[in-house]
Design a protein around this motif. Sequence first.
Motif, PDB file in Angstrom:
ATOM      1  N   TRP A  73       0.847  -1.193   0.000  1.00 36.04           N
ATOM      2  CA  TRP A  73       0.000   0.000   0.000  1.00 36.04           C
ATOM      3  C   TRP A  73       0.880   1.240   0.000  1.00 36.04           C
ATOM      4  CZ3 TRP A  73      -4.704  -0.484   3.828  1.00 36.04           C
ATOM      5  CH2 TRP A  73      -5.452  -1.618   3.489  1.00 36.04           C
ATOM      6  N   PHE A  74       0.477   2.236  -0.786  1.00 41.90           N
ATOM      7  CA  PHE A  74       1.213   3.493  -0.890  1.00 41.90           C
ATOM      8  C   PHE A  74       0.277   4.667  -0.660  1.00 41.90           C
ATOM      9  CE2 PHE A  74       3.242   0.405  -3.684  1.00 41.90           C
ATOM     10  CZ  PHE A  74       4.540   0.424  -3.205  1.00 41.90           C
ATOM     11  N   ALA A  75       0.806   5.752  -0.097  1.00 38.58           N
ATOM     12  CA  ALA A  75       0.031   6.967   0.167  1.00 38.58           C
ATOM     13  C   ALA A  75       0.163   7.927  -1.004  1.00 38.58           C
ATOM     14  CB  ALA A  75       0.526   7.648   1.440  1.00 38.58           C
ATOM     15  N   LEU A  76      -0.951   8.531  -1.372  1.00 33.00           N
ATOM     16  CA  LEU A  76      -0.946   9.630  -2.332  1.00 33.00           C
ATOM     17  C   LEU A  76      -1.006  10.934  -1.541  1.00 33.00           C
ATOM     18  CD1 LEU A  76      -3.456   8.104  -4.890  1.00 33.00           C
ATOM     19  CD2 LEU A  76      -0.987   8.335  -5.168  1.00 33.00           C
ATOM     20  N   PRO A  77      -0.462  12.020  -2.067  1.00 35.62           N
ATOM     21  CA  PRO A  77      -0.394  13.273  -1.312  1.00 35.62           C
ATOM     22  C   PRO A  77      -1.745  13.827  -0.858  1.00 35.62           C
ATOM     23  CG  PRO A  77       1.058  13.393  -3.205  1.00 35.62           C
ATOM     24  CD  PRO A  77       0.256  12.133  -3.347  1.00 35.62           C
ATOM     25  N   ASP A  78      -2.833  13.464  -1.533  1.00 43.83           N
ATOM     26  CA  ASP A  78      -4.149  14.006  -1.171  1.00 43.83           C
ATOM     27  C   ASP A  78      -4.892  13.155  -0.143  1.00 43.83           C
ATOM     28  OD1 ASP A  78      -4.945  11.809  -2.655  1.00 43.83           O
ATOM     29  OD2 ASP A  78      -5.959  12.966  -4.208  1.00 43.83           O
ATOM     30  N   GLY A  79      -4.234  12.138   0.420  1.00 43.08           N
ATOM     31  CA  GLY A  79      -4.862  11.296   1.423  1.00 43.08           C
ATOM     32  C   GLY A  79      -5.421   9.994   0.860  1.00 43.08           C
ATOM     33  N   ARG A  80      -5.528   9.892  -0.442  1.00 44.10           N
ATOM     34  CA  ARG A  80      -5.983   8.649  -1.044  1.00 44.10           C
ATOM     35  C   ARG A  80      -4.821   7.657  -1.077  1.00 44.10           C
ATOM     36  NH1 ARG A  80      -8.642  12.830  -4.081  1.00 44.10           N
ATOM     37  NH2 ARG A  80     -10.878  12.657  -3.777  1.00 44.10           N
ATOM     38  N   GLN A  81      -5.118   6.453  -1.504  1.00 45.94           N
ATOM     39  CA  GLN A  81      -4.092   5.412  -1.494  1.00 45.94           C
ATOM     40  C   GLN A  81      -4.066   4.650  -2.807  1.00 45.94           C
ATOM     41  OE1 GLN A  81      -4.915   2.862   1.876  1.00 45.94           O
ATOM     42  NE2 GLN A  81      -4.973   4.579   3.301  1.00 45.94           N
ATOM     43  N   LEU A  82      -2.898   4.067  -3.088  1.00 49.89           N
ATOM     44  CA  LEU A  82      -2.702   3.135  -4.192  1.00 49.89           C
ATOM     45  C   LEU A  82      -2.291   1.808  -3.571  1.00 49.89           C
ATOM     46  CD1 LEU A  82      -2.200   2.496  -7.283  1.00 49.89           C
ATOM     47  CD2 LEU A  82       0.177   3.088  -6.804  1.00 49.89           C
ATOM     48  N   HIS A  83      -3.002   0.752  -3.896  1.00 55.00           N
ATOM     49  CA  HIS A  83      -2.680  -0.580  -3.391  1.00 55.00           C
ATOM     50  C   HIS A  83      -2.260  -1.460  -4.565  1.00 55.00           C
ATOM     51  CE1 HIS A  83      -5.903  -0.032   0.029  1.00 55.00           C
ATOM     52  NE2 HIS A  83      -4.942   0.875   0.074  1.00 55.00           N
ATOM     53  N   THR A  84      -1.274  -2.318  -4.333  1.00 59.13           N
ATOM     54  CA  THR A  84      -0.986  -3.368  -5.301  1.00 59.13           C
ATOM     55  C   THR A  84      -1.480  -4.672  -4.697  1.00 59.13           C
ATOM     56  OG1 THR A  84       1.244  -3.881  -4.486  1.00 59.13           O
ATOM     57  CG2 THR A  84       1.051  -2.162  -6.177  1.00 59.13           C
ATOM     58  N   GLY A  85      -2.075  -5.493  -5.525  1.00 56.19           N
ATOM     59  CA  GLY A  85      -2.594  -6.775  -5.073  1.00 56.19           C
ATOM     60  C   GLY A  85      -1.957  -7.909  -5.853  1.00 56.19           C
ATOM     61  N   ALA A  86      -1.502  -8.919  -5.129  1.00 55.08           N
ATOM     62  CA  ALA A  86      -0.847 -10.063  -5.756  1.00 55.08           C
ATOM     63  C   ALA A  86      -1.890 -11.043  -6.286  1.00 55.08           C
ATOM     64  CB  ALA A  86       0.055 -10.764  -4.745  1.00 55.08           C
ATOM     65  N   VAL A  87      -1.710 -11.440  -7.542  1.00 60.02           N
ATOM     66  CA  VAL A  87      -2.590 -12.444  -8.140  1.00 60.02           C
ATOM     67  C   VAL A  87      -1.749 -13.532  -8.799  1.00 60.02           C
ATOM     68  CG1 VAL A  87      -4.549 -10.892  -8.474  1.00 60.02           C
ATOM     69  CG2 VAL A  87      -2.869 -11.094 -10.264  1.00 60.02           C
ATOM     70  N   GLN A  88      -2.218 -14.759  -8.698  1.00 66.09           N
ATOM     71  CA  GLN A  88      -1.501 -15.907  -9.271  1.00 66.09           C
ATOM     72  C   GLN A  88      -1.446 -15.817 -10.793  1.00 66.09           C
ATOM     73  OE1 GLN A  88      -0.028 -18.665  -7.833  1.00 66.09           O
ATOM     74  NE2 GLN A  88      -0.328 -17.897  -5.766  1.00 66.09           N
ATOM     75  N   GLU A  89      -2.594 -15.615 -11.420  1.00 66.58           N
ATOM     76  CA  GLU A  89      -2.663 -15.571 -12.884  1.00 66.58           C
ATOM     77  C   GLU A  89      -2.756 -14.113 -13.324  1.00 66.58           C
ATOM     78  OE1 GLU A  89      -5.475 -18.304 -14.579  1.00 66.58           O
ATOM     79  OE2 GLU A  89      -5.082 -19.760 -12.989  1.00 66.58           O
ATOM     80  N   PHE A  90      -1.623 -13.440 -13.280  1.00 63.35           N
ATOM     81  CA  PHE A  90      -1.566 -12.008 -13.545  1.00 63.35           C
ATOM     82  C   PHE A  90      -1.536 -11.702 -15.038  1.00 63.35           C
ATOM     83  CE2 PHE A  90       1.234  -8.390 -14.559  1.00 63.35           C
ATOM     84  CZ  PHE A  90       0.415  -7.372 -14.105  1.00 63.35           C
ATOM     85  N   ALA A  91      -2.301 -10.678 -15.425  1.00 58.22           N
ATOM     86  CA  ALA A  91      -2.230 -10.108 -16.771  1.00 58.22           C
ATOM     87  C   ALA A  91      -2.260  -8.593 -16.597  1.00 58.22           C
ATOM     88  CB  ALA A  91      -3.405 -10.570 -17.623  1.00 58.22           C
ATOM     89  N   PRO A  92      -1.295  -7.859 -17.169  1.00 57.36           N
ATOM     90  CA  PRO A  92      -1.255  -6.406 -16.968  1.00 57.36           C
ATOM     91  C   PRO A  92      -2.455  -5.700 -17.587  1.00 57.36           C
ATOM     92  CG  PRO A  92       0.331  -7.064 -18.635  1.00 57.36           C
ATOM     93  CD  PRO A  92      -0.238  -8.330 -18.059  1.00 57.36           C
ATOM     94  N   ARG A  93      -2.816  -4.576 -16.995  1.00 57.04           N
ATOM     95  CA  ARG A  93      -3.885  -3.727 -17.512  1.00 57.04           C
ATOM     96  C   ARG A  93      -3.275  -2.853 -18.604  1.00 57.04           C
ATOM     97  NH1 ARG A  93      -8.579  -5.422 -16.799  1.00 57.04           N
ATOM     98  NH2 ARG A  93      -9.234  -3.342 -17.324  1.00 57.04           N
ATOM     99  N   LEU A  94      -3.718  -3.056 -19.830  1.00 53.79           N
ATOM    100  CA  LEU A  94      -3.158  -2.327 -20.963  1.00 53.79           C
ATOM    101  C   LEU A  94      -3.986  -1.110 -21.345  1.00 53.79           C
ATOM    102  CD1 LEU A  94      -2.186  -5.419 -23.133  1.00 53.79           C
ATOM    103  CD2 LEU A  94      -0.766  -4.141 -21.513  1.00 53.79           C
TER     104      LEU A  94
END
Length: 134
Positions: free
Chosen positions: A53-74
């Motif tokens: 989890w990461f903090a954005l300057p405006d108080g919102r957050q960015l989370h990364t989630g681990a998945v077994q069968e990953f496909a990038p969002r293009l």
Amino acid sequence: MSNSPEPLILGLDHIQIEAPTGHEEAARAFYTRFLGLPELLKPAALQPNGGVWFALPDGRQLHTGAVQEFAPRLKGHPCFRCTDLELMLARAAAFGVAVQEDLQLAPLRRLFFHDPFGNRLEVVEGGHASEPLG
């Protein structure tokens, strides 16, 4: 007293992007060292799931989630705001991150790049203008 109901949605809390299992160190290198987002302590109950989890300057957050069968969002992507796109371009060059500048919405300045997992990300100078429908 207004006749309009209170809004049900108050705002955006966080966004989550997917990444392959075991991605955490690469995510830290990219999102903290390159983009400058401080890491947040993930709740203990969720730590076994992986991700960061990461903090954005405006108080919102960015989370990364681990998945077994990953496909990038293009196509689908988060869009970050910045105050100076030239500084963002210089930082990307310093970190070896390839960017694609986009002039489709000129005079709005924006660029696209990918995280280490291939997910599409956007950075816009200022912000996208919006006008409510009727």
